[in-house]
Scaffold this motif. Structure first.
Motif, PDB file in Angstrom:
ATOM      1  N   LYS A  22       0.679  -1.042  -0.072  1.00 18.46           N
ATOM      2  CA  LYS A  22       0.083  -0.123   0.053  1.00 18.46           C
ATOM      3  C   LYS A  22       0.977   1.430  -0.055  1.00 18.46           C
ATOM      4  O   LYS A  22       0.930   2.155  -0.883  1.00 18.46           O
ATOM      5  N   ASN A  23       1.841   1.244   0.956  1.00 20.07           N
ATOM      6  CA  ASN A  23       2.595   2.431   1.070  1.00 20.07           C
ATOM      7  C   ASN A  23       3.532   2.710  -0.134  1.00 20.07           C
ATOM      8  O   ASN A  23       4.291   3.810  -0.084  1.00 20.07           O
ATOM      9  N   ARG A 121      -0.122  14.568  13.267  1.00 20.05           N
ATOM     10  CA  ARG A 121       0.655  14.034  12.172  1.00 20.05           C
ATOM     11  C   ARG A 121       1.077  15.582  11.106  1.00 20.05           C
ATOM     12  O   ARG A 121       0.590  15.497  10.269  1.00 20.05           O
ATOM     13  N   PRO A 122       2.057  16.228  11.973  1.00 12.47           N
ATOM     14  CA  PRO A 122       2.493  17.395  11.252  1.00 12.47           C
ATOM     15  C   PRO A 122       3.066  16.966   9.744  1.00 12.47           C
ATOM     16  O   PRO A 122       3.730  15.931   9.579  1.00 12.47           O
ATOM     17  N   SER A 124       5.184  19.638   8.344  1.00 10.83           N
ATOM     18  CA  SER A 124       6.249  20.780   8.233  1.00 10.83           C
ATOM     19  C   SER A 124       7.344  20.457   7.353  1.00 10.83           C
ATOM     20  O   SER A 124       8.011  21.259   6.782  1.00 10.83           O
ATOM     21  N   THR A 125       7.859  19.318   7.429  1.00 12.85           N
ATOM     22  CA  THR A 125       8.928  18.868   6.846  1.00 12.85           C
ATOM     23  C   THR A 125       8.768  19.044   5.101  1.00 12.85           C
ATOM     24  O   THR A 125       9.593  19.415   4.429  1.00 12.85           O
ATOM     25  N   SER A 162      10.624  11.364   7.997  1.00 16.61           N
ATOM     26  CA  SER A 162       9.271  11.383   7.761  1.00 16.61           C
ATOM     27  C   SER A 162       9.175  10.558   6.478  1.00 16.61           C
ATOM     28  O   SER A 162       9.860  10.895   5.305  1.00 16.61           O
ATOM     29  N   VAL A 163       8.507   9.523   6.223  1.00 14.85           N
ATOM     30  CA  VAL A 163       8.382   8.870   5.081  1.00 14.85           C
ATOM     31  C   VAL A 163       7.689   9.727   3.988  1.00 14.85           C
ATOM     32  O   VAL A 163       8.337   9.649   2.982  1.00 14.85           O
ATOM     33  N   THR A 164       6.516  10.260   4.172  1.00 14.29           N
ATOM     34  CA  THR A 164       5.865  10.826   3.175  1.00 14.29           C
ATOM     35  C   THR A 164       6.605  12.128   2.581  1.00 14.29           C
ATOM     36  O   THR A 164       6.747  12.598   1.595  1.00 14.29           O
ATOM     37  N   ASP A 305       4.091   0.441  12.343  1.00 13.57           N
ATOM     38  CA  ASP A 305       2.820  -0.342  11.678  1.00 13.57           C
ATOM     39  C   ASP A 305       2.588  -1.766  11.996  1.00 13.57           C
ATOM     40  O   ASP A 305       1.588  -2.230  11.839  1.00 13.57           O
ATOM     41  N   VAL A 327       7.320   6.658  17.648  1.00 14.58           N
ATOM     42  CA  VAL A 327       7.094   7.189  16.408  1.00 14.58           C
ATOM     43  C   VAL A 327       5.875   7.806  16.408  1.00 14.58           C
ATOM     44  O   VAL A 327       5.569   9.213  16.113  1.00 14.58           O
ATOM     45  N   ARG A 372      -4.326  -0.379  11.665  1.00 17.85           N
ATOM     46  CA  ARG A 372      -3.564  -1.297  12.081  1.00 17.85           C
ATOM     47  C   ARG A 372      -3.953  -1.888  13.355  1.00 17.85           C
ATOM     48  O   ARG A 372      -3.852  -3.120  13.789  1.00 17.85           O
TER      49      ARG A 372
HETATM   50  N1  EPU Z   1       6.689  14.111  11.906  1.00 20.26           N
HETATM   51  C1  EPU Z   1       6.939  15.433  12.357  1.00 20.26           C
HETATM   52  N2  EPU Z   1       6.949  16.551  11.258  1.00 20.26           N
HETATM   53  C2  EPU Z   1       6.780  16.085  10.090  1.00 20.26           C
HETATM   54  C3  EPU Z   1       6.487  15.009   9.582  1.00 20.26           C
HETATM   55  C4  EPU Z   1       6.318  13.966  10.526  1.00 20.26           C
HETATM   56  O1  EPU Z   1       7.009  15.618  13.432  1.00 20.26           O
HETATM   57  O2  EPU Z   1       6.691  17.281   9.230  1.00 20.26           O
HETATM   58  C5  EPU Z   1       6.431  12.947  12.888  1.00 20.26           C
HETATM   59  C6  EPU Z   1       5.214  12.354  12.949  1.00 20.26           C
HETATM   60  O3  EPU Z   1       4.505  12.994  13.827  1.00 20.26           O
HETATM   61  C7  EPU Z   1       5.514  11.033  13.410  1.00 20.26           C
HETATM   62  C8  EPU Z   1       6.769  10.762  12.670  1.00 20.26           C
HETATM   63  O4  EPU Z   1       7.326  12.033  12.061  1.00 20.26           O
HETATM   64  O5  EPU Z   1       5.646  11.127  14.896  1.00 20.26           O
HETATM   65  C9  EPU Z   1       6.709   9.751  11.559  1.00 20.26           C
HETATM   66  O6  EPU Z   1       5.817  10.486  10.714  1.00 20.26           O
HETATM   67  P1  EPU Z   1       5.868   9.967   9.094  1.00 20.26           P
HETATM   68  O7  EPU Z   1       5.907  11.683   8.526  1.00 20.26           O
HETATM   69  O8  EPU Z   1       7.013   9.337   8.824  1.00 20.26           O
HETATM   70  O9  EPU Z   1       4.581   9.318   8.637  1.00 20.26           O
HETATM   71  P2  EPU Z   1       3.689   9.446   7.330  1.00 20.26           P
HETATM   72  O10 EPU Z   1       4.787   9.480   6.211  1.00 20.26           O
HETATM   73  O11 EPU Z   1       2.468  10.303   7.618  1.00 20.26           O
HETATM   74  C10 EPU Z   1       3.977   6.821   6.638  1.00 20.26           C
HETATM   75  C11 EPU Z   1       2.975   5.665   6.401  1.00 20.26           C
HETATM   76  C12 EPU Z   1       2.272   5.362   7.703  1.00 20.26           C
HETATM   77  C13 EPU Z   1       3.509   4.847   8.731  1.00 20.26           C
HETATM   78  C14 EPU Z   1       4.482   5.853   8.967  1.00 20.26           C
HETATM   79  C15 EPU Z   1       5.631   5.719   9.931  1.00 20.26           C
HETATM   80  C16 EPU Z   1       2.451   5.946   4.210  1.00 20.26           C
HETATM   81  C17 EPU Z   1       1.366   6.404   3.450  1.00 20.26           C
HETATM   82  N3  EPU Z   1       2.147   6.188   5.306  1.00 20.26           N
HETATM   83  O12 EPU Z   1       2.999   7.816   7.408  1.00 20.26           O
HETATM   84  O13 EPU Z   1       1.629   4.111   7.535  1.00 20.26           O
HETATM   85  O14 EPU Z   1       3.020   4.435   9.935  1.00 20.26           O
HETATM   86  O15 EPU Z   1       4.975   6.529   7.609  1.00 20.26           O
HETATM   87  O16 EPU Z   1       6.499   4.512   9.287  1.00 20.26           O
HETATM   88  O17 EPU Z   1       3.321   5.827   3.782  1.00 20.26           O
HETATM   89  C18 EPU Z   1      -0.252   2.664   7.733  1.00 20.26           C
HETATM   90  O18 EPU Z   1       0.018   2.074   6.678  1.00 20.26           O
HETATM   91  O19 EPU Z   1      -1.043   2.261   8.625  1.00 20.26           O
HETATM   92  C19 EPU Z   1       0.497   3.911   8.155  1.00 20.26           C
HETATM   93  C20 EPU Z   1       0.081   4.844   9.038  1.00 20.26           C
END
Ligand code: EPU
Length: 420
Positions: A22-23, A121-122, A124-125, A162-164, A305, A327, A372
């Motif tokens: 999915k991701n 889920r900020p 800002s990055t 940050s993944v996304t 996850d 996380v 999850r």
């Molecule tokens: N964070 C910040 N600032 C930012 C971005 C993130 O502080 O600008 C923090 C978040 O608050 C969190 C951590 O960094 O504490 C990780 O967040 P990340 O941005 O990596 O999460 P994401 O990109 O929104 C993706 C997956 C999630 C998975 C997370 C962590 C996708 C579409 N989503 O989310 O998947 O939990 O990475 O690996 O890739 C799921 O599939 O159930 C799911 C939630």
């Protein structure tokens, strides 16, 4: 609204194939915006998040189809950089449209995305990286609005892993003029898969799989066909389901390279497994589980996850296990639902908990808070005695393809009920 009604306990037995990731699929679908043309993406999971993402692309002017795990996308006629606000709010991964739309149109207007209830889920990055690449943020109360006069390569330090955020930065940088250096890039398997897809489209990215990426901007990319990697999290979830029911299941599409920290945890908790073939894991014995400590982290750490699914496994292990969810801060609520079923879980704070086992579980009515946590409660229901009802089962469908049918084929008794 959907419900799952589960009759337990059961012992899972048989063979199962992991769906596409999915991701990985979500950012790869977003990346097709970067070059006009026709794409065929295979090994796509047939899940709600994907349908929603494709529907957003359709509204922008793309033509998409999704059948038998293959999606076709024609992005030639995309003529809007303003995705439908209601649909954007429906799916968290819509944030991934920021980078590609800005790169293609030099402008993007995106409402604030929705998603699972797993804490703050900020983004800002994401925003900082676009600004580093030369875009200007235009003030807007409810949306992210960026405009550029051609993006320019830059040195970007991602302040918080940050993944996304990494994926958006990469997608914005591949067509920027000059060189972009990204520090603190995420290295999850799905980030690597996105990079491999972009390379197939003609992008120039080096350092893939490390925290430092260098991207040499190219003038244009072209459309490409691609096969998505198997889903790391789905693979882990099914391994846990097999072990929790003390079953014997052979799971294909289990990529060892993606699962190092997870395999370490299987050893720690004393699950026996083997690899009868490359990318096939067989769970052979999980009858003598011992307590372990789970600390989630960014790749190569233990994936957040899989924290909740593993949480149900430690209810069946001898001794007290601890969970440190580093996380997200909203990912322990499922433990309260496990307690309703007879588990002995103590939540210390938003990040830490302990679980003492083994405890027999009993079926009851429980609610799936997020994708999850929902899969976790489904696993708990498989081992619980009696009938369990999981409310809001559609949250599980967001990320797992036909999970009820696939588990039923292994001996589970899950009934799907569609409520008015
Ligand atoms: N964070 C910040 N600032 C930012 C971005 C993130 O502080 O600008 C923090 C978040 O608050 C969190 C951590 O960094 O504490 C990780 O967040 P990340 O941005 O990596 O999460 P994401 O990109 O929104 C993706 C997956 C999630 C998975 C997370 C962590 C996708 C579409 N989503 O989310 O998947 O939990 O990475 O690996 O890739 C799921 O599939 O159930 C799911 C939630």
């Amino acid at each position: 609204m959907e419900k799952f009604i589960i009759e337990g306990p059961c012992v899972l037995k048989g063979d199962l194939k992991v769906s596409g990731s999915k991701n990985a699929a979500l950012p790869i679908i977003a990346a097709t915006i970067l070059a006009k043309g026709k794409y065929q993406i295979s090994n796509i999971p047939m899940i709600l998040d994907i349908e929603n993402m494709l529907s957003i692309l359709d509204d922008l002017g793309a033509r998409t189809t999704l059948k038998n795990n293959i999606c076709t996308i024609d992005t030639t006629d995309i003529n809007s950089f303003e995705p439908d606000a209601r649909k954007v709010r429906n799916i968290r991964a819509s944030i991934l449209l920021l980078g590609p739309l800005l790169a293609r149109f030099n402008e993007v207007v995106l409402d604030q995305p929705g998603g699972c209830f797993i804490g703050a889920r900020p983004v800002s990055t994401h925003l900082a990286a676009l600004i580093d690449l030369g875009a200007k943020q235009i003030e807007s109360p409810d949306s992210y609005h960026f405009r550029a006069t051609g993006l320019l390569g830059a040195k970007i330090k991602i302040e918080k892993f940050s993944v996304t955020g990494t994926e958006n930065t990469i997608m914005a940088a591949v067509l920027a003029k000059g060189t972009t250096e990204i520090q603190n890039a995420a290295t999850e398997p799905h980030v690597i898969d996105l990079c491999n897809f972009l390379i197939k489209m003609g992008a120039n990215i080096s350092g893939i799989g490390t925290h430092n990426l260098t991207i040499q901007g190219v003038q244009a990319l072209s459309s490409a066909d691609y096969k998505i990697i198997p889903d790391q999290i789905e693979a882990g979830t099914f391994v846990i389901a097999a072990a929790a029911t003390k079953g014997q299941v052979k799971i294909s599409g289990f990529i060892k390279e993606h699962q190092k920290s997870f395999l370490q945890k299987l050893d720690d908790i004393n699950i026996e497994y083997s690899f009868p073939e490359e990318d096939v894991i067989e769970i052979t014995d999980a009858t003598n589980l011992r307590a372990t400590n789970i600390v989630t982290g960014v790749s190569p750490g233990f994936p957040t996850d899989l924290q909740a699914p593993f949480g149900v496994l430690i209810t069946q292990a001898r001794g007290t296990s601890t969970i440190n969810e580093t996380v997200f801060e909203g990912r322990l609520s499922y433990l309260k639902e496990l307690n309703k079923m007879g588990a002995n879980c103590v939540i210390d704070n938003d990040h830490e908990a302990s679980v003492t086992g083994p405890t027999p579980l009993t079926g009851t009515t429980i609610e799936s808070f997020d994708l999850r946590a929902g899969a976790t409660l489904l696993i708990a229901s498989l081992i619980a005695k009696g009938e369990s009802t999981i409310e809001k089962a559609e949250r599980i469908d967001r990320g797992y393809e036909k999970i009820d049918e696939r588990l039923n084929a292994l001996g589970a008794k899950i009934r799907r009920v569609t409520a008015e």
